[in-house]
Design an enzyme around this catalytic site. Structure first.
Site, PDB file in Angstrom:
ATOM      1  N   PRO A 162      -5.326   1.619  -4.802  1.00 55.53           N
ATOM      2  CA  PRO A 162      -6.125   0.812  -3.879  1.00 55.53           C
ATOM      3  C   PRO A 162      -5.439  -0.495  -3.502  1.00 55.53           C
ATOM      4  O   PRO A 162      -5.071  -1.290  -4.367  1.00 55.53           O
ATOM      5  CB  PRO A 162      -7.411   0.560  -4.667  1.00 55.53           C
ATOM      6  CG  PRO A 162      -7.501   1.688  -5.629  1.00 55.53           C
ATOM      7  CD  PRO A 162      -6.091   2.007  -5.994  1.00 55.53           C
ATOM      8  N   GLU A 163      -5.259  -0.711  -2.214  1.00 52.82           N
ATOM      9  CA  GLU A 163      -4.640  -1.928  -1.705  1.00 52.82           C
ATOM     10  C   GLU A 163      -5.630  -2.647  -0.802  1.00 52.82           C
ATOM     11  O   GLU A 163      -6.818  -2.318  -0.799  1.00 52.82           O
ATOM     12  CB  GLU A 163      -3.330  -1.576  -0.983  1.00 52.82           C
ATOM     13  CG  GLU A 163      -2.345  -0.840  -1.897  1.00 52.82           C
ATOM     14  CD  GLU A 163      -1.031  -0.471  -1.216  1.00 52.82           C
ATOM     15  OE1 GLU A 163      -0.751  -1.024  -0.135  1.00 52.82           O
ATOM     16  OE2 GLU A 163      -0.289   0.362  -1.763  1.00 52.82           O
ATOM     17  N   LYS A 171      -6.524  -8.003  -2.652  1.00 54.40           N
ATOM     18  CA  LYS A 171      -6.704  -6.955  -3.653  1.00 54.40           C
ATOM     19  C   LYS A 171      -7.824  -7.266  -4.634  1.00 54.40           C
ATOM     20  O   LYS A 171      -7.825  -6.761  -5.751  1.00 54.40           O
ATOM     21  CB  LYS A 171      -5.395  -6.738  -4.418  1.00 54.40           C
ATOM     22  CG  LYS A 171      -4.351  -5.958  -3.640  1.00 54.40           C
ATOM     23  CD  LYS A 171      -3.231  -5.507  -4.574  1.00 54.40           C
ATOM     24  CE  LYS A 171      -2.245  -4.615  -3.844  1.00 54.40           C
ATOM     25  NZ  LYS A 171      -1.216  -4.082  -4.770  1.00 54.40           N
TER      26      LYS A 171
END
Length: 412
Positions: free
Chosen positions: A2-3, A54
């Protein structure tokens, strides 16, 4: 993985599905998670979410009810609480029925309805973290998605920082300046900007600084260049926005296929790859650049032709291969011996068939027995021959001993 785009889409997902939902009770944590307990409990509360780079912030807001005397009535935890999440490698949120909670749901918020549902933080690798009463990390820079102007200014004003002595592919993962950029985004950004991944970061970014200071360029010219030929920092904003427009959901096959079709460089056949000094793999095309690690093997991803699905075979270890080779050799020898027996015994069967078939009576003569014995296989003959020799030897010995006795009897 996940970014920035995934965190942004998750925050939008939570805010949409939780709009109008009332949650109740205590926040429940799994026993295996090493993250802190969440000391929040309320009869009724709302949930909203926001993202920054993030990081994702979950806000728990108690619903205040007025009593007859005009006083607020609420249970423990009446003050709002912020939970800041960092997803690690596999973190995500899901809203499911309370009776169907996923296996790796490490934090659960229950709705006040029947049947109840649960908003779960799911993380099967358990790299994700949350912070109670948390806030955005101060050492992270502005978000590349939501704070583009501040992000650009923060980078160009701090080019003297030692972080820009490193290759540009490593500098792009520094969240102090590129908050929200991760491994697949840096590959796509560098590929589209045609910049070697191991070019010095300061060398790449100083040219952008000079471009902004060019007073002879009109505003319309700058906008045209930005639209037709975006620079590296502009791509740090535009590429994540493309992912957001895709609506990427890793659990949706259609969205996953669309995301893979969107990728131009990251893990694409024909592209090269190298590990940087942090051990992260960067995908690129062409020359890696002057700061490429020495002694690292350059790999190129080959395109694989689609073949028909094969039946999965069990994994074979070296010891099993050796064992099978030995047993296979024994089996082959036994099969070869059996085959020779059949071939050598075949003429005898054919002769038997010529003499009258299987139902005809065979004459039991000494000559026929000798003929059949001579046509038997070498193994059978070799096994029977020593026995005949032993029997004949015993007969000869017995006759030799018995003869003198008979002669003595006659003489007497």
């Amino acid at each position: 993985m996940p970014e920035g785009p995934e965190l942004f889409l998750t925050s939008r997902y939570i805010s949409n599905i939780c709009s109008g939902l009332i949650f109740s009770g205590a926040v429940e944590k799994s026993q295996v998670s090493k993250n802190p307990e969440v000391p929040f409990e309320s009869e009724e509360y709302l949930i909203s979410a926001a993202s920054r780079g993030k990081e994702l912030k979950l806000t728990l807001m108690p619903v205040k009810r007025e009593c007859c005397k005009g006083q607020d009535r609420d249970s423990r935890g009446r003050e709002p609480m912020d939970l800041v999440f960092r997803f690690g490698m596999s973190g995500s949120f899901k809203l499911t029925l309370a009776a169907e909670i996923p296996k790796h749901a490490h934090l659960r918020f229950y709705t006040k309805e029947s049947p109840p549902r649960a908003l779960c933080f799911v993380d099967f690798r358990r790299f994700g973290r949350w912070e109670v009463d948390g806030s955005w990390q101060p050492d992270r820079g502005p978000c590349v998605i939501l704070e583009y102007e501040k992000f650009r200014e923060n980078v160009l004003k701090n080019l003297s920082d030692k972080a820009f002595n490193r290759p540009i592919c490593e500098a792009l993962l520094n969240q102090k300046f590129f908050n929200g950029i991760g491994n697949y985004l840096r590959a796509e950004i560098l590929y589209r900007s045609k910049i070697p991944p191991f070019e010095k970061a300061r060398t790449v970014l100083e040219s952008l600084q000079h471009r902004e200071q060019d007073s002879t360029m009109t505003l319309s010219r700058k906008l045209k260049l930005k639209r037709e030929n975006p620079d590296l920092l502009e791509l740090c904003h535009l590429v994540p926005m493309e992912v957001i427009r895709l609506g990427y959901d890793p659990e949706s096959p259609a969205d996953s296929a669309a995301f893979e079709a969107w990728l131009q460089c990251y893990y694409v056949p024909g592209m090269k790859s190298l590990r940087d000094t942090n051990g992260r793999t960067i995908w690129f095309q062409g020359n890696p650049g002057p700061l490429a690690p020495k002694g690292r093997k350059l790999r190129k991803r080959k395109s694989q032709a689609k073949a028909e699905p094969e039946v999965s075979s069990p994994k074979v270890t070296k010891s099993a291969v050796r064992k099978n080779s030995k047993t296979g050799t024994r089996q082959e020898r036994a099969d070869e011996t059996q085959r020779k027996k059949k071939e050598e015994g075949k003429p005898a069967q054919e002769n038997a068939a010529d003499t009258g078939g299987a139902g005809s009576r065979k004459p039991n003569t000494r000559a026929r027995r000798k003929a059949l014995a001579s046509q038997e296989s070498p193994v059978v003959v070799s096994a029977a021959e020593p026995r005949k020799r032993r029997v004949s030897a015993r007969k000869n010995t017995a006759s030799a001993v018995a003869a003198p006795r008979s002669r003595r009897t006659k003489v007497k």
